[in-house]
Scaffold this motif. Structure first.
Motif, PDB file in Angstrom:
ATOM      1  N   VAL A 171       0.874  -1.168   0.000  1.00  0.00           N
ATOM      2  CA  VAL A 171       0.000   0.000   0.000  1.00  0.00           C
ATOM      3  C   VAL A 171       0.911   1.217   0.000  1.00  0.00           C
ATOM      4  N   PRO A 172       0.685   2.202  -0.873  1.00  0.00           N
ATOM      5  CA  PRO A 172       1.595   3.353  -0.938  1.00  0.00           C
ATOM      6  C   PRO A 172       1.731   4.067   0.401  1.00  0.00           C
ATOM      7  N   GLY A 173       2.967   4.197   0.875  1.00  0.00           N
ATOM      8  CA  GLY A 173       3.234   4.914   2.119  1.00  0.00           C
ATOM      9  C   GLY A 173       3.622   4.019   3.269  1.00  0.00           C
ATOM     10  N   PRO A 174       2.702   3.191   3.789  1.00  0.00           N
ATOM     11  CA  PRO A 174       3.024   2.354   4.949  1.00  0.00           C
ATOM     12  C   PRO A 174       4.027   1.248   4.597  1.00  0.00           C
ATOM     13  N   ARG A 175       4.615   0.664   5.654  1.00  0.00           N
ATOM     14  CA  ARG A 175       5.576  -0.423   5.514  1.00  0.00           C
ATOM     15  C   ARG A 175       5.045  -1.683   6.216  1.00  0.00           C
ATOM     16  N   LEU A 215     -11.983   0.523   0.931  1.00  0.00           N
ATOM     17  CA  LEU A 215     -12.499   1.503   1.893  1.00  0.00           C
ATOM     18  C   LEU A 215     -12.219   2.930   1.441  1.00  0.00           C
ATOM     19  N   SER A 216     -11.056   3.160   0.857  1.00  0.00           N
ATOM     20  CA  SER A 216     -10.749   4.494   0.340  1.00  0.00           C
ATOM     21  C   SER A 216     -11.751   4.893  -0.733  1.00  0.00           C
ATOM     22  N   LEU A 217     -12.049   3.981  -1.637  1.00  0.00           N
ATOM     23  CA  LEU A 217     -13.019   4.255  -2.699  1.00  0.00           C
ATOM     24  C   LEU A 217     -14.380   4.599  -2.108  1.00  0.00           C
ATOM     25  N   ARG A 218     -14.780   3.854  -1.102  1.00  0.00           N
ATOM     26  CA  ARG A 218     -16.085   4.104  -0.492  1.00  0.00           C
ATOM     27  C   ARG A 218     -16.113   5.467   0.204  1.00  0.00           C
ATOM     28  N   CYS A 250      -9.982  10.842  -0.113  1.00  0.00           N
ATOM     29  CA  CYS A 250      -8.735  10.425   0.515  1.00  0.00           C
ATOM     30  C   CYS A 250      -8.147   9.243  -0.242  1.00  0.00           C
ATOM     31  N   GLY A 251      -6.850   9.018  -0.057  1.00  0.00           N
ATOM     32  CA  GLY A 251      -6.137   7.988  -0.781  1.00  0.00           C
ATOM     33  C   GLY A 251      -6.162   6.630  -0.103  1.00  0.00           C
ATOM     34  N   PRO A 252      -5.457   5.646  -0.696  1.00  0.00           N
ATOM     35  CA  PRO A 252      -5.502   4.278  -0.180  1.00  0.00           C
ATOM     36  C   PRO A 252      -4.961   4.120   1.227  1.00  0.00           C
ATOM     37  N   SER A 253      -3.978   4.930   1.627  1.00  0.00           N
ATOM     38  CA  SER A 253      -3.455   4.794   2.986  1.00  0.00           C
ATOM     39  C   SER A 253      -4.494   5.217   4.023  1.00  0.00           C
ATOM     40  N   SER A 254      -5.464   6.021   3.627  1.00  0.00           N
ATOM     41  CA  SER A 254      -6.555   6.406   4.534  1.00  0.00           C
ATOM     42  C   SER A 254      -7.498   5.230   4.749  1.00  0.00           C
ATOM     43  N   GLY A 255      -7.849   4.555   3.653  1.00  0.00           N
ATOM     44  CA  GLY A 255      -8.643   3.334   3.786  1.00  0.00           C
ATOM     45  C   GLY A 255      -7.896   2.278   4.569  1.00  0.00           C
ATOM     46  N   ASP A 299      -3.611  11.206   2.513  1.00  0.00           N
ATOM     47  CA  ASP A 299      -3.317  11.827   1.219  1.00  0.00           C
ATOM     48  C   ASP A 299      -4.523  11.682   0.304  1.00  0.00           C
ATOM     49  N   LEU A 300      -4.371  12.145  -0.946  1.00  0.00           N
ATOM     50  CA  LEU A 300      -5.469  12.152  -1.910  1.00  0.00           C
ATOM     51  C   LEU A 300      -5.359  10.965  -2.872  1.00  0.00           C
ATOM     52  N   PRO A 301      -6.450  10.604  -3.535  1.00  0.00           N
ATOM     53  CA  PRO A 301      -6.452   9.381  -4.349  1.00  0.00           C
ATOM     54  C   PRO A 301      -5.968   9.552  -5.784  1.00  0.00           C
TER      55      PRO A 301
END
Length: 524
Positions: free
Chosen positions: A235-239, A269-272, A280-285, A322-324
């Motif tokens: 997932v972009p960002g996290p490790r 979840l980000s899409l929803r 918000c982007g994928p790291s938010s989901g 971040d943003l999607p």
């Protein structure tokens, strides 16, 4: 402990003066970033007494959670009148924030991004968009900070070699995580002193280290969830948890529990959230899914109510980081087409690709006097009196029989297989547009034909004007000066220009071009 008093709230959110941009980027001069409760239909634990809030870090001017660390690190790293270059190994958000903040706050215009050669094209273009110089490195996309072969240490070495270069090094710089003690944590506590649970992803681990350390001091009862990527996933960002081990920040003391989350749940979840209004982007989901997992485990164990505060409610905060938009392709790859509405007439994405201009669609009574020499109005003129002006050509796309029955003097018949007197307009039937555009592209792919027409102004005529409009778009794309007759032959008849009188149909004098094949149009 009472929440801190945050001065300079700037409730009107207005920034004045010569340093307006500096104030705009400075969290001390802004209202707190929004904290938004998820509605009941987005919160599966609502009836269990759980309330969930999104901390919208995306609403900072830099649009991501890394703006706070970038501000804090550059504030202590940049030396006025000495630093002229910033170098950082970053997959996107951190170094983009640094580039904006370096310009706005410090007048440093040269920010350079070191990053993996596996970075998506969208991200690379985004960094170019923000003026970043990019250097790519091979190897793991998320190298260990201490790996001498990777870009992280390469950036560090370059900064050591020049006093004018600064490498903030988000992976080892304590001002990274301390920014969330300085700003993010106090904002959340002021907005929601009832907070019981905090959830954030772990990349450099700076966000969770800072927030976890802050709340351990001001409200130790808060349960702190760190979220890592599932092993072997991305997932972009996290490790992943394994990649956190060499990180030197005191993250272990800042978390109470770790959740591992996969990319499919993160993107879903980000899409929803995006579709419901929290963009918000994928790291938010990813963060929200981590929170859901912890709550579900507590519910299954019968200990969910133990998290609640004195009001009997469990107040949970997760970060939207971040943003999607830079990840749009990944959403389609991860989730599949069934998650997205269909595109109707999708075949049109591959045809009719050239520009249109209203000025190229001309009224017959305006354009024909420019193309033909007429002693009086066209409707009153005999065809024998009408001659084609030099440097003009007229292309008639109708069927040969219709062309022979009547046509404008000296026009050239270029009949299209996909055009007839009863053919639907290409703009009402996508299959017609597709067929006509493909045919026109094939015809005018002939360089000899285009070069022969190149020195002429070309007027295109068809039955109703719409096919000629498409043809004009194609001709203009080939560099030719072309116009179409609005309404085509039907409009000419209305104006009385297209009447099939004996004087017209039996005309024997004057050059009238015959029907020709598309490969041998007589232009001279």
């Amino acid at each position: 402990m009472a929440p801190p008093n945050m001065a300079n709230s700037n409730e009107h959110n207005v920034y004045f003066g010569t340093d307006s941009l500096k104030k705009y980027f400075d969290p001390d001069c802004q209202p707190p970033l929004p904290l938004v409760e998820l509605p009941e239909h987005l919160n599966p634990y609502y009836h269990d007494g759980v309330r969930i809030y999104a901390k919208m870090m995306t609403m900072h001017p830099a649009n991501n959670v890394k703006a706070m660390p970038a501000l804090n690190m550059l504030e202590t790293s940049v030396v006025p009148n000495k630093t002229n270059t910033i170098i950082e190994y970053s997959s996107g958000s951190t170094v983009i924030s640094m580039s904006m903040i370096a310009r706005v706050m410090h007048g440093v215009n040269d920010t350079r991004a070191f990053l993996s050669n596996k970075t998506s094209d969208a991200k690379l273009k985004l960094m170019q968009f923000f003026g970043l110089s990019i250097t790519l490195f091979g190897g793991p996309s998320q190298p260990e900070p201490i790996d001498e072969r990777g870009g992280i240490q390469n950036a560090r070495r370059q900064a050591q070699e020049s006093d004018s270069i600064v490498n903030p090094n988000q992976y080892e710089n304590d001002n990274n995580w301390q920014s969330h003690i300085r700003w993010t944590g106090p904002q959340i506590f002021k907005q929601l002193p009832e907070i019981n649970v905090l959830c954030a992803g772990m990349g450099t681990s700076g966000t969770m280290t800072g927030l976890g350390t802050y709340f351990k001091t001001v409200k130790p009862s808060v349960t702190r969830i760190g979220v890592c990527t599932a092993a072997g996933d991305r997932v972009p960002g996290p490790r992943s948890y394994a990649l956190l081990r060499p990180v030197e920040f005191p993250w272990k003391e800042a978390v109470d529990t770790i959740e591992e989350v996969g990319s499919s749940d993160s993107y879903t979840l980000s899409l929803r959230l995006c579709r419901e209004g929290l963009v918000c982007g994928p790291s938010s989901g990813f963060n929200l899914q981590g929170l859901f997992q912890m709550l579900e485990k507590r519910k299954a164990a019968g200990t969910l109510a133990d998290l609640a505060g004195p009001d009997g409610v469990t107040h949970c905060v997760f970060l939207c980081c971040d943003l999607p938009y830079q990840y749009i392709e990944e959403y389609f790859q991860k989730l599949g087409s069934e998650q997205f509405p269909p595109i109707h007439n999708e075949q049109l994405t591959k045809v009719d690709l050239h520009r249109y201009d209203e000025a190229w669609e001309r009224d017959a009574l305006d354009v024909l006097p420019q193309v033909y020499g007429c002693p009086r109005s066209l409707a009153e003129s005999q065809m024998s009196e009408i001659t084609l002006k030099p440097q003009h050509r007229v292309l008639d796309l109708r069927k040969p029989d219709d062309f022979r029955a009547w046509h404008l003097p000296e026009s050239i018949n270029l009949p299209l297989a996909n055009v007839g007197p009863h053919t639907a307009s290409p703009f009402s039937d996508p299959t017609v547009l597709e067929a006509q555009w493909v045919e026109l592209e094939k015809i005018f792919r002939d360089g000899h034909l285009v070069s022969q027409l190149g020195s002429y102004h070309v007027l295109v005529v068809c039955y109703d004007g719409d096919t000629a409009r498409v043809a004009t778009s194609v001709l203009r794309a080939k560099g030719l000066e072309a116009d179409s007759v609005r309404g085509g032959f039907h409009a000419l008849k209305i104006y009385g220009i297209g009447s099939e009188s004996p004087a017209v149909s039996t005309k024997a004098s004057g050059p009238i071009a015959a029907t020709v094949s598309v490969s041998a149009v007589p232009l001279d």
